[in-house]
Design an enzyme around this catalytic site. Structure first.
Site, short mmCIF file in Angstrom:
data_model
loop_
_atom_site.label_atom_id
_atom_site.label_comp_id
_atom_site.label_asym_id
_atom_site.label_seq_id
_atom_site.Cartn_x
_atom_site.Cartn_y
_atom_site.Cartn_z
N LEU A 68 0.89 -1.17 0.00
CA LEU A 68 0.00 0.00 0.00
C LEU A 68 0.92 1.21 0.00
O LEU A 68 1.92 1.24 0.72
CB LEU A 68 -0.87 0.03 1.26
N ASP A 69 0.60 2.23 -0.79
CA ASP A 69 1.41 3.45 -0.80
C ASP A 69 1.43 4.06 0.60
O ASP A 69 0.54 3.81 1.42
CB ASP A 69 0.82 4.46 -1.78
N ALA A 70 2.41 4.93 0.83
CA ALA A 70 2.53 5.59 2.13
C ALA A 70 1.27 6.38 2.48
O ALA A 70 0.88 6.47 3.64
CB ALA A 70 3.76 6.51 2.15
N SER A 100 -1.77 5.62 1.69
CA SER A 100 -2.94 4.74 1.79
C SER A 100 -2.87 3.96 3.10
O SER A 100 -1.79 3.71 3.61
CB SER A 100 -2.99 3.76 0.61
#
Length: 196
Positions: free
Chosen positions: A43-45, A47
């Site tokens: 998951l992106d930072a 998200s």
């Protein structure tokens, strides 16, 4: 020994144990993971939500190959009052661009949600007095780079907050940021609908 975990990753945390810049890492959850356990996907930072971790290398290919579609559910807060037109656009599939590669998303299930019982994000999302926000639930079977953010932006409603709630039948059971749960191997494979 093969081990399997589900966690609620927080905003601002990267999906790795190695320090990078000023980001928090999975080592900052306070949970002592075995040294050979790594995240499955990411998951992106910016998200939040469900992230799976394991030292079972077979899971990566079974879960991450594009041909092995798996249901994922997200809660998304967007800027603006979400319209039926935007929902229909996202549901049918959209043509998006990923670093020069143009692709069409698979059909998705999208619905607007009115009541949310979710802990506040730290730091909070930007608040604009004259611009409302909407919450929606998105179910899809693919997870291309920043796909949901690109979908909502293309539909005219930029994403403010993104929380992954479920992957197949593994779901966040507690809405507590930093929550960690160990899962038995049989349950992990069954709930992800993958075979040994």
């Amino acid at each position: 020994m093969l081990q399997y975990y589900a966690i609620f990753k927080s905003f601002g945390m990267i999906s790795q144990f190695t320090k990078e810049g000023n980001f928090l890492t999975l080592a900052d959850t306070g949970f002592k993971f075995p040294g050979d356990v790594y995240p499955v996907g990411r998951l992106d930072a910016d998200s939040e939500g469900l992230l799976l971790l394991t030292n079972d290398k077979r899971v990566n290919s079974k879960l991450l190959l594009p041909s092995n579609k798996h249901n994922r559910k997200y809660l998304v807060q967007v800027e603006g009052d979400l319209t039926e037109e935007a929902i229909n656009l996202m549901e049918k599939g959209m043509v998006l661009n990923d670093k020069g590669n143009v692709y069409k998303t698979l059909p998705a299930e999208v619905k607007k949600i009115l009541d949310m019982d979710i802990p506040d994000r730290q730091p909070p999302i930007r608040f604009r007095k004259n611009i409302p926000t909407s919450w929606l639930e998105i179910k899809l079977q693919e997870g291309k780079n920043r796909q949901i953010r690109k979908m909502t932006a293309a539909a005219g409603f930029p994403t403010l907050r993104l929380i992954r709630m479920e992957i197949e039948k593994i779901r966040l059971e507690k809405m507590e940021i930093g929550w960690v749960k160990e899962i038995k191997k049989d349950d992990f494979y069954r709930d992800l609908n993958i075979k040994y």
